[in-house]
Design an enzyme around this catalytic site. Structure first.
Site, short mmCIF file in Angstrom:
data_model
loop_
_atom_site.label_atom_id
_atom_site.label_comp_id
_atom_site.label_asym_id
_atom_site.label_seq_id
_atom_site.Cartn_x
_atom_site.Cartn_y
_atom_site.Cartn_z
N HIS A 84 -4.76 7.21 48.02
CA HIS A 84 -3.98 6.11 48.63
C HIS A 84 -4.29 4.80 47.90
O HIS A 84 -5.44 4.52 47.57
CB HIS A 84 -4.30 5.98 50.13
CG HIS A 84 -3.31 5.10 50.81
ND1 HIS A 84 -3.39 3.73 50.73
CD2 HIS A 84 -2.20 5.38 51.53
CE1 HIS A 84 -2.36 3.21 51.39
NE2 HIS A 84 -1.63 4.19 51.88
N GLU A 151 4.33 6.28 46.82
CA GLU A 151 4.24 5.06 47.63
C GLU A 151 4.13 3.84 46.72
O GLU A 151 3.02 3.48 46.31
CB GLU A 151 3.01 5.12 48.52
CG GLU A 151 3.02 6.22 49.53
CD GLU A 151 2.13 5.89 50.71
OE1 GLU A 151 2.64 5.80 51.82
OE2 GLU A 151 0.93 5.66 50.51
P1 PGA Z 1 3.47 1.28 55.67
O1 PGA Z 1 2.24 2.11 55.00
O2 PGA Z 1 4.38 2.33 56.29
O3 PGA Z 1 2.82 0.41 56.68
O4 PGA Z 1 4.15 0.55 54.58
C1 PGA Z 1 2.47 3.31 54.34
C2 PGA Z 1 1.18 3.82 53.74
O5 PGA Z 1 0.36 3.00 53.28
O6 PGA Z 1 0.93 5.03 53.72
#
Ligand code: PGA
Length: 227
Positions: A84, A151
């Site tokens: 992440h 992401e």
């Molecule tokens: P968010 O976070 O939906 O608050 O943008 C997603 C993540 O970091 O997995």
């Protein structure tokens, strides 16, 4: 469709017990993964799968502040999040640690949600695809229990969801390397989920902010309109 809730540094053991009950009552056969903080891990039996946001690639030992396989085993946790961007950026997790975590988890046969994503700068200078390829080079992309979460860092927690064309183009690129299911994450919420769910190649979502309240996460799942 996979619905993954990354609760990050939110929820105590007590609040998560209410959350888990409410979520469990609201879902049926959707594939739902929930990553609570380690201090809130539950021994309850749920329809969703409980996963770990973090672990150190050891069984146990002298690793102050970390949790290893023994601590995950106690809660029968066999699903982990690796890579992440918040751990890469805030905790300084580098490629060599991420590789060690991946290899350890793969040896254990755990389900791995491996996160990749580019910064604003990389996005603006048009080198996203090369950057993502570099983030994938250290892991076994043919691992059977791998899920990849795309992401973009500029979309996480910002309310700036990537547009459908960008998501599609990036997922198409990732799919040239692997047949793993592909998730999108970054400001997914109940307003934009139906558009995201329509994106071909998008097998699910990783949700932060909009997953923190069980009833809101359930609404998001319902609005996606896809099992
Ligand atoms: P968010 O976070 O939906 O608050 O943008 C997603 C993540 O970091 O997995």
């Amino acid at each position: 469709m996979i619905y993954a809730a990354n609760l990050k540094c939110n929820h105590t053991r007590q609040s998560f017990s209410y959350y888990a009950k409410a979520l469990d009552e609201g879902i049926s056969d959707e594939k739902v993964l929930v990553f609570p903080p380690a201090s809130a891990f539950s021994k309850g039996e749920f329809k969703f799968t409980q996963g770990a946001q973090n672990f150190y690639p050891v069984k146990n030992g002298s690793y102050t502040g970390e949790i290893g396989k023994d601590m995950l085993d106690e809660f029968d946790i066999k699903t982990v999040l690796i890579g992440h961007s918040e751990r890469r950026v805030l905790l300084g997790e580098d490629e060599s640690l991420l590789k060690a975590k991946f290899d350890f988890a793969a040896r254990e046969g755990w389900d791995i949600v491996y996160c990749i994503g580019e910064s604003d700068v990389v996005h603006m200078n048009g080198s996203t695809k090369e950057f993502l390829a570099s983030q994938l080079k250290n892991i076994d992309l043919s691992y059977k229990k791998l899920i990849i979460a795309y992401e973009p860092i500029w979309a996480i927690g910002t309310g700036k969801v990537a547009n459908g064309e960008i998501i599609h183009e990036v997922l198409e690129h990732i799919a040239t390397f692997t047949t793993a299911p592909l998730l999108y994450g970054g400001s997914v919420n109940e307003k934009n989920i139906s558009e995201i769910a329509k994106i071909e190649l998008c097998d699910g979502v990783l949700v932060g902010g909009a997953s923190l309240v069980a009833t809101e996460f359930l609404k998001l799942i319902e609005k996606a309109g896809r099992k």
